[in-house]
Design an enzyme around this catalytic site. Structure first.
Site, short mmCIF file in Angstrom:
data_model
loop_
_atom_site.label_atom_id
_atom_site.label_comp_id
_atom_site.label_asym_id
_atom_site.label_seq_id
_atom_site.Cartn_x
_atom_site.Cartn_y
_atom_site.Cartn_z
N ARG A 22 0.61 -1.47 0.13
CA ARG A 22 0.62 -0.01 -0.52
C ARG A 22 0.82 1.65 0.35
NH1 ARG A 22 -1.75 1.04 4.80
NH2 ARG A 22 -2.15 -0.93 5.53
N ASP A 148 -8.37 17.94 -15.39
CA ASP A 148 -8.35 16.48 -15.66
C ASP A 148 -8.36 16.52 -16.97
OD1 ASP A 148 -10.20 14.40 -16.98
OD2 ASP A 148 -11.49 13.68 -14.92
N1 PLP Z 1 -12.59 12.63 -15.34
C1 PLP Z 1 -13.11 11.94 -17.09
C2 PLP Z 1 -12.71 12.67 -17.22
C3 PLP Z 1 -13.78 11.26 -16.92
O1 PLP Z 1 -14.36 10.92 -18.02
C4 PLP Z 1 -14.48 9.77 -15.85
C5 PLP Z 1 -14.92 8.62 -16.08
O2 PLP Z 1 -15.69 8.42 -17.05
C6 PLP Z 1 -13.21 10.03 -15.19
C7 PLP Z 1 -12.72 11.00 -14.69
C8 PLP Z 1 -13.46 9.00 -13.39
O3 PLP Z 1 -12.58 8.10 -13.31
P1 PLP Z 1 -13.16 6.09 -13.39
O4 PLP Z 1 -14.13 5.95 -13.88
O5 PLP Z 1 -11.37 5.56 -13.40
O6 PLP Z 1 -13.42 6.33 -12.21
#
Ligand code: PLP
Length: 361
Positions: A22, A148
Site C-alpha cells: 500500500r 483533469d
Molecule cells: N474524469 C473524466 C473526464 C472521466 O470521463 C471519468 C470517467 O468516465 C473520470 C474522470 C473518472 O474515472 P474512473 O472511471 O477511472 O474513476
C-alpha cells in the site's frame, strides 16, 4: 528483509526497498515513473480509479471545510456529483462557472476559492479551455489549479508546462487504452504535493493494485500510436457526421465550425483528440435508443479511450446524476450522443454510422 536493521532502514527511507504494497510497490512505481516522465512531472502517484485520483488531488490541494472550489460547469458528471454531495457534506462549497468566460472566472476568483478545477477538453461537449490564461488568473489570487486531462491525454497536452499544479487522469481511459483496467493518476511538479499524494495512498488506501499498474503501464507504451490513429479517425468521422442529414450539430475541436478551433489547434499541437459529440436532428431519447441499438461495429459502453469505437448517451450514463434541467443548462440535450473513436478502419466505422443513422433521424 536480510536483517532486522534492514527493515528499519526501509521504514526510515534510508535504504531502497519495499515494506508493504500500500505504501510502495515496484510495479506501481514503474508505472508512476512513466506517467511522471510523460507529464513532465517530478512525481506521479497512481490511484485505484480516476475518481480516487480526483479526490486525492483535491485533498492534496488542502481543500477543507469552509473552502470554495471554482469548477468548470461542463465537468464529468460524477465529478460534479462528488463536489455537490461528498464535498458539500463536509462544508466545501462549489461554484460552477463557464470557464470560457474569463470575466466570470475573475469574478469567481475574487472570492478566493481554494481550487480552480478544470478539464482540458470537456465531457461531453468538447469545450476547450485556455489553460494558460486561466492559470495566470488563478496565480494572482493564490488559487491552486487542478486539471483533469483525461480527454486530451499527455499525448496532446501536458498541463504542468502551463503552470497547472495538479494534473489528474482517469487511467481507465487513454492511458490504459484497452478498456480492461480501472485506474487513476495525479502528476505534480511540487515535491510537497507529491509527498501528500503518496501519504494518501498509504493512509486512505485508494492505491492502484500492482496487476492493474502493469496493465496501465503496458497500455501506455502504445499511447502515441493509438492516439495518432484515433485522432485521425475522429477527424474523418466528425467531418462525415457534419454532412449527415440526421445530425443537427457536431462538437469536435478539429472542425473549423467549432468555435474554439484555433485555440484547440494552438493548445493541442494541431491534433484534436478522439472524442466527438453530436446532436441528432430528432433530439429525443427514442431516436438515440434506435441509433445505439443498430450499431454493429461501434460498441455501446459507458467509458472512453478504448481501442474500439464506443458510443455513450450522456443523459443515460455520464450525466445521469444531473436533472434534465441541469443537463440542458450546460447544453446537454436529449438527442446528444458521444463517440469515443477507436483505431478501426475509418471506412468500416463510417459504414456502421451510416447504417445506424438511416433510421435514427
Ligand atoms: N474524469 C473524466 C473526464 C472521466 O470521463 C471519468 C470517467 O468516465 C473520470 C474522470 C473518472 O474515472 P474512473 O472511471 O477511472 O474513476
Amino acid at each position: 528483509m536480510p536483517s532486522f536493521d534492514a527493515l528499519d532502514e526501509v521504514f526510515e527511507g534510508t535504504r531502497a526497498g519495499y515494506s508493504y504494497s500500500r505504501n510502495g510497490n515496484p510495479t506501481v512505481q514503474a508505472f508512476e515513473s512513466a506517467v511522471a516522465a510523460l507529464e513532465g512531472a517530478s512525481v506521479a502517484v497512481a490511484f485505484s480509479s480516476g475518481m480516487a485520483a480526483i479526490h486525492a488531488a483535491l485533498l492534496a490541494a488542502s481543500v477543507q471545510p469552509g473552502d470554495t472550489i471554482l469548477a468548470t460547469r461542463d465537468c464529468y458528471g460524477l465529478t460534479r456529483t462528488l463536489l455537490s454531495t461528498y464535498f458539500a457534506r463536509i462544508g466545501v462549497r462549489t461554484e460552477l462557472v463557464d470557464m470560457t468566460n474569463l470575466d466570470a472566472v475573475e469574478r469567481g476568483l475574487t472570492r478566493r476559492p481554494r481550487v480552480l478545477y478544470l478539464e482540458t477538453l470537456s465531457n461531453p461537449l468538447l469545450i476547450v479551455l485556455d489553460i494558460a490564461k486561466l492559470v495566470a488568473l488563478a496565480a494572482r489570487r493564490g488559487t491552486t489549479v487542478v486539471v483533469d486531462n483525461t480527454f486530451a491525454s499527455p499525448y496532446l497536452l501536458r498541463p504542468l508546462e502551463h503552470g497547472v499544479q495538479l494534473v489528474v487522469h482517469s487511467a481507465t481511459k487513454y492511458i490504459g487504452g484497452h478498456g480492461d483496467v480501472t485506474g487513476g493518476t495525479v502528476a505534480v511538479s511540487d515535491a510537497e504535493l507529491g509527498r501528500l499524494l503518496h501519504e494518501q495512498t498509504n493512509l486512505l488506501g485508494a492505491n492502484l493494485a500492482p496487476n492493474e499498474a502493469w496493465l496501465c503501464h503496458r497500455g501506455l507504451k502504445t499511447l502515441p500510436l493509438r492516439m495518432a490513429r484515433q485522432c485521425a479517425n475522429a477527424l474523418d468521422v466528425a467531418r462525415w457526421l457534419e454532412t449527415h442529414a440526421a445530425v443537427a450539430r457536431v462538437y469536435y475541436p478539429g472542425l473549423s465550425s467549432h468555435c474554439q478551433h484555433d485555440l484547440a489547434g494552438r493548445l493541442l499541437g494541431g491534433r484534436y483528440g478522439a472524442m466527438i459529440a453530436f446532436d441528432l436532428r430528432e433530439g429525443t431519447r427514442d431516436a438515440v435508443r434506435r441509433l445505439m441499438d443498430r450499431f454493429r461495429l461501434v460498441t455501446p459502453a459507458p467509458t472512453l479511450g478504448d481501442l474500439r469505437t464506443l458510443v455513450l448517451y450522456p443523459a443515460q450514463a455520464s450525466h445521469r446524476g444531473l436533472t434534465p434541467e441541469e443537463r440542458r443548462a450546460v447544453g446537454i440535450g436529449d438527442g446528444l450522443v458521444r463517440l469515443s473513436v477507436g483505431i478501426e478502419d475509418p471506412v468500416d466505422l463510417i459504414a456502421d454510422l451510416e447504417r445506424a443513422l438511416q433510421r435514427a433521424g
